[in-house]
Write an enzyme that holds these catalytic residues in place. Structure first.
Site, PDB file in Angstrom:
ATOM      1  N   ASN A   1      37.678  43.202  38.953  1.00  8.20           N
ATOM      2  CA  ASN A   1      39.111  43.445  39.020  1.00  8.20           C
ATOM      3  C   ASN A   1      39.321  44.910  39.350  1.00  8.20           C
ATOM      4  O   ASN A   1      38.589  45.773  38.862  1.00  8.20           O
ATOM      5  CB  ASN A   1      39.779  43.146  37.675  1.00  8.20           C
ATOM      6  CG  ASN A   1      39.948  41.664  37.412  1.00  8.20           C
ATOM      7  OD1 ASN A   1      39.912  40.848  38.317  1.00  8.20           O
ATOM      8  ND2 ASN A   1      40.121  41.314  36.158  1.00  8.20           N
TER       9      ASN A   1
ATOM     10  N   ARG B   1      37.404  35.902  39.005  1.00  6.09           N
ATOM     11  CA  ARG B   1      36.044  36.465  38.990  1.00  6.09           C
ATOM     12  C   ARG B   1      35.015  35.407  38.596  1.00  6.09           C
ATOM     13  O   ARG B   1      33.968  35.291  39.224  1.00  6.09           O
ATOM     14  CB  ARG B   1      35.962  37.668  38.055  1.00  6.09           C
ATOM     15  CG  ARG B   1      36.729  38.878  38.575  1.00  6.09           C
ATOM     16  CD  ARG B   1      36.694  40.034  37.603  1.00  6.09           C
ATOM     17  NE  ARG B   1      37.245  39.602  36.329  1.00  6.09           N
ATOM     18  CZ  ARG B   1      37.014  40.186  35.167  1.00  6.09           C
ATOM     19  NH1 ARG B   1      36.223  41.241  35.093  1.00  6.09           N
ATOM     20  NH2 ARG B   1      37.564  39.743  34.058  1.00  6.09           N
TER      21      ARG B   1
END
Length: 89
Positions: free
Chosen positions: A36, A18
């Site tokens: 996520n 990320r």
């Protein structure tokens, strides 16, 4: 401008995917978000930008950051979405 959803599966959680996506998107001038997913094996990216820049982000997602092991990348068209910047959810 267009918006795409990029679903990346494999070893993509716990490997700074990320954060690396955030850096790459900002470098490319792409807005959107990355998160996520609860399955523990997937990351979802919503990205808005030019066709060329989105293609560059998709290409980067095929590999991801150094510790990631990308098994599959699925792309889907989305209605155009406006974001102020790129963020991690």
């Amino acid at each position: 401008m267009l918006t795409k959803r990029i679903l990346v599966t494999g070893k993509v959680q716990g490997v700074f995917f990320r954060q690396s996506t955030l850096q790459k998107a900002r470098e490319l001038g792409i807005s959107g978000q990355v998160e996520n997913l609860p399955d523990g094996d997937s990351v979802s990216i919503i990205a808005t930008g030019t066709e060329t820049r989105i293609a560059e982000l998709i290409s980067w997602c095929q590999q991801g950051p150094p510790r990631a092991i990308v098994k599959h990348v699925e792309i889907s068209d989305q209605p155009l979405q406006e974001f102020k910047n790129f963020s991690i959810l």
